[in-house]
Design a protein around this motif. Structure first.
Motif, PDB file in Angstrom:
ATOM      1  N   LEU A  98      -4.979  -1.056   0.110  1.00  0.00           N
ATOM      2  CA  LEU A  98      -3.764  -0.639  -0.597  1.00  0.00           C
ATOM      3  C   LEU A  98      -2.538  -1.307   0.000  1.00  0.00           C
ATOM      4  O   LEU A  98      -2.267  -1.196   1.196  1.00  0.00           O
ATOM      5  CB  LEU A  98      -3.610   0.883  -0.515  1.00  0.00           C
ATOM      6  N   SER A  99      -1.808  -1.976  -0.843  1.00  0.00           N
ATOM      7  CA  SER A  99      -0.568  -2.610  -0.421  1.00  0.00           C
ATOM      8  C   SER A  99       0.476  -1.536  -0.119  1.00  0.00           C
ATOM      9  O   SER A  99       0.512  -0.484  -0.746  1.00  0.00           O
ATOM     10  CB  SER A  99      -0.065  -3.501  -1.538  1.00  0.00           C
ATOM     11  N   THR A 102       4.386  -1.786  -2.930  1.00  0.00           N
ATOM     12  CA  THR A 102       4.373  -1.572  -4.363  1.00  0.00           C
ATOM     13  C   THR A 102       5.740  -1.063  -4.778  1.00  0.00           C
ATOM     14  O   THR A 102       6.601  -0.847  -3.936  1.00  0.00           O
ATOM     15  CB  THR A 102       3.332  -0.513  -4.720  1.00  0.00           C
ATOM     16  N   LYS A 110       0.916   8.035  -4.820  1.00  0.00           N
ATOM     17  CA  LYS A 110       1.208   7.527  -6.159  1.00  0.00           C
ATOM     18  C   LYS A 110       0.384   6.276  -6.430  1.00  0.00           C
ATOM     19  O   LYS A 110      -0.198   6.099  -7.489  1.00  0.00           O
ATOM     20  CB  LYS A 110       2.692   7.138  -6.245  1.00  0.00           C
ATOM     21  N   HIS A 111       0.373   5.421  -5.429  1.00  0.00           N
ATOM     22  CA  HIS A 111      -0.309   4.136  -5.586  1.00  0.00           C
ATOM     23  C   HIS A 111      -1.820   4.339  -5.790  1.00  0.00           C
ATOM     24  O   HIS A 111      -2.434   3.678  -6.627  1.00  0.00           O
ATOM     25  CB  HIS A 111      -0.026   3.285  -4.347  1.00  0.00           C
ATOM     26  N   HIS A 113      -3.280   7.014  -7.057  1.00  0.00           N
ATOM     27  CA  HIS A 113      -3.476   7.539  -8.406  1.00  0.00           C
ATOM     28  C   HIS A 113      -3.375   6.415  -9.426  1.00  0.00           C
ATOM     29  O   HIS A 113      -4.194   6.301 -10.334  1.00  0.00           O
ATOM     30  CB  HIS A 113      -2.428   8.605  -8.717  1.00  0.00           C
ATOM     31  N   SER A 114      -2.381   5.583  -9.229  1.00  0.00           N
ATOM     32  CA  SER A 114      -2.138   4.533 -10.209  1.00  0.00           C
ATOM     33  C   SER A 114      -3.310   3.551 -10.272  1.00  0.00           C
ATOM     34  O   SER A 114      -3.610   2.991 -11.315  1.00  0.00           O
ATOM     35  CB  SER A 114      -0.820   3.843  -9.876  1.00  0.00           C
ATOM     36  N   LYS A 115      -3.991   3.349  -9.145  1.00  0.00           N
ATOM     37  CA  LYS A 115      -5.113   2.426  -9.137  1.00  0.00           C
ATOM     38  C   LYS A 115      -6.462   3.135  -9.323  1.00  0.00           C
ATOM     39  O   LYS A 115      -7.520   2.531  -9.141  1.00  0.00           O
ATOM     40  CB  LYS A 115      -5.138   1.646  -7.816  1.00  0.00           C
TER      41      LYS A 115
END
Lengths: 335, 335
Positions: A98-99, A102, A110-111, A113-115
């Motif tokens: 995970l970056s 973002t 959030k990241h 969930h988004s991915k």
């Protein structure tokens, strides 16, 4: 690429029937489902994981928060990640690193969930600690390696026992002036190692030789060298040195080399981690082995169990260590 | 999580208008689009990347085929991957380490499509070579590090010049019996390094001291030790040794240590890669530096350029190297 529309035409059924067949819905008869699947296979259809994960709410992707000094060049964390990668991939999962850059910046939740990641392994020292806490308090399956605090959903080696083992090994070799190259005084793992050292020395009635005011956060060669220098200036030449990382032990060896002392003839040194490079240094390093294989295996099993059983809370997983004897410690003949 | 249905109700528009606004469709007025976006933001809406990537056909995910000896514990490839990770994340991309244990087994192409990755960086020695070829012949943006052949869409250090530089450095120090610890005879990179050595020795009128029939595939400490042993048995003590990896150089140093020779007093040794550990060995290793930073940066730029400009074919990207002088080579005073 083949679409489900084309499969529907070939099979003479509706698009909805194809979709339901390929996603294993029960309302379609076995006969139809099998026929659709066979046709899809013959046409070379690849299920689109993005579409599928919308339906199944599962992407077979494990997110990794990986924020450590030197990144993937960090020999310890890369070794754990490699073991985890091997085990989790053997179960058909991909790893998404995970970056932290973002739109939502450090908001790993959030990241994630988004991915559509299913679960997250946190390998992080502490800059992003608030963001990690938010992950823990979420609906995701989360496990943290070497945590800042000994809370639920964590995995780590038993550092307290490990350092006691390490000190006892030196003690049994006849060493009494045992110095300690410490790690962090800011987190659980570092403090557990200090506690192991202090308890051992107290029980044996020996004076602890360590630096009360120097917290080491990086566990690097350089920190090991500098800490050894400060210890030497404060206490003179010890019989032996107990350390909290292999790289720090190597830094200490360098310090002694540069000052005319020989390891292990003049002073014994024991490492911690058992990195691959312990076998290629001179002398080869005697050390405490963290069981990378076991850590990676247990971490992957724990995350998959949380997903399968829909549980989100796990007791800490504590992994045992052992001593690996090589060439950096000798019997003390002084006393 | 907030759904677009809830946003539609709050904004008093249709779900379709919300969807089009959030995905930047032109047919929605700026005013409406901005209002919807603002409401979505206020409600804490997180766009679902799986849904979004179905619409945008772009997931901001770079796939990595990572199939190398020792995995993430491979010091060279992990260092390149770390640099790539840093640069690609600074552009907002995540890295997906592609499993080779999916339903489609080694079919990285199918797997990449299924996970909606935008582009793929291949870091792979060669077991999965057919699967990699398929990736290259696909519609994906693909770049390969240290390829098996010097074809398009590849990135690598200029090995031929690097080895010539390395040999010339030893030559300038006065060494004439220069032995060569080779790498693979099966791939482009390994053969380029051999060619650099043979051309240099020929130009200087020196006898090449190397093993014609021993191809080394792993570039490990152990291979270095064994190759040095065989070279020593074939040719006796050389003045200097040119190697194709730091770990092999360290293996050669160990061989000499075990046989009563001192590096660099009796024999000079030069490495290749410039791993971090070159600074912590005894002696510190003089070596050829592969420019990890530049390799990672250029690889990330190349993949993003391919995506942005919709191109799929790139000339090979060749990165320059340089010598880093430390303590493992000395002037020859024999002649």
């Amino acid at each position: 690429m083949v679409t489900i529309g084309e499969i529907a035409r070939a099979a003479g059924v509706s698009i909805s029937t194809v979709s339901k067949s390929l996603n294993g819905y029960k309302e379609i008869s076995d006969q139809t489902r099998n026929r659709v699947k066979k046709i899809a296979e013959q046409m070379g259809y690849t299920p689109n994981a993005a579409a599928q994960s919308l339906v199944l709410k599962r992407a077979n992707t494990i997110g990794i928060v990986y924020e450590v000094e030197s990144g993937l060049k960090n020999l310890f964390f890369a070794a754990v990640l490699e073991s985890f990668r091997k085990h989790i991939q053997s179960k058909g999962y991909d790893i998404l690193l995970l970056s932290n850059n973002t739109e939502s910046k450090l908001d790993y939740l959030k990241h994630s969930h988004s991915k559509n990641v299913d679960a997250v392994l946190v390998i992080s020292t502490d800059e992003s600690y608030e963001a990690v806490k938010k992950l823990f308090n979420s609906d995701l399956a989360v496990l943290s390696l070497d945590p800042k605090e000994a809370i639920h959903n964590t995995i780590y080696s038993d550092s307290y026992s490990a350092i006691r083992k390490s000190c006892n090994y030196l003690y049994e070799l006849g060493h009494r002036k045992i110095a300690f190259i410490n790690g962090s005084y800011q987190n659980f793992i570092g403090l557990e190692r200090l506690r192991g050292y202090l308890d051992f020395m107290k029980e044996k009635g020996l004076e602890p030789l360590y630096l009360k005011n120097r917290s080491n956060e990086s566990y690097t060669f350089h920190e090991g060298y500098q800490t050894m220098k400060a210890l030497f200036e404060a206490y003179g030449l010890p019989d032996a040195v107990c350390t909290v990382s292999d790289l720090m032990a190597m830094g200490a060896i360098q310090f002694f080399n540069n000052h005319g002392y020989h390891v292990p003839k003049d002073v014994s040194i024991i490492g911690f981690d058992d990195l691959d490079i312990c076998e290629i240094t001179t002398p080869q390093l005697t050390t405490i082995r963290q069981d990378y294989e076991e850590i990676g295996l247990r971490a992957s099993e724990a995350l998959i169990e949380m997903l399968d059983k829909h549980i989100r809370m796990l007791e800490p997983i504590v992994i045992d260590t052992k001593i690996v004897v090589r060439d950096s410690c000798l019997k003390n003949t002084k006393y």
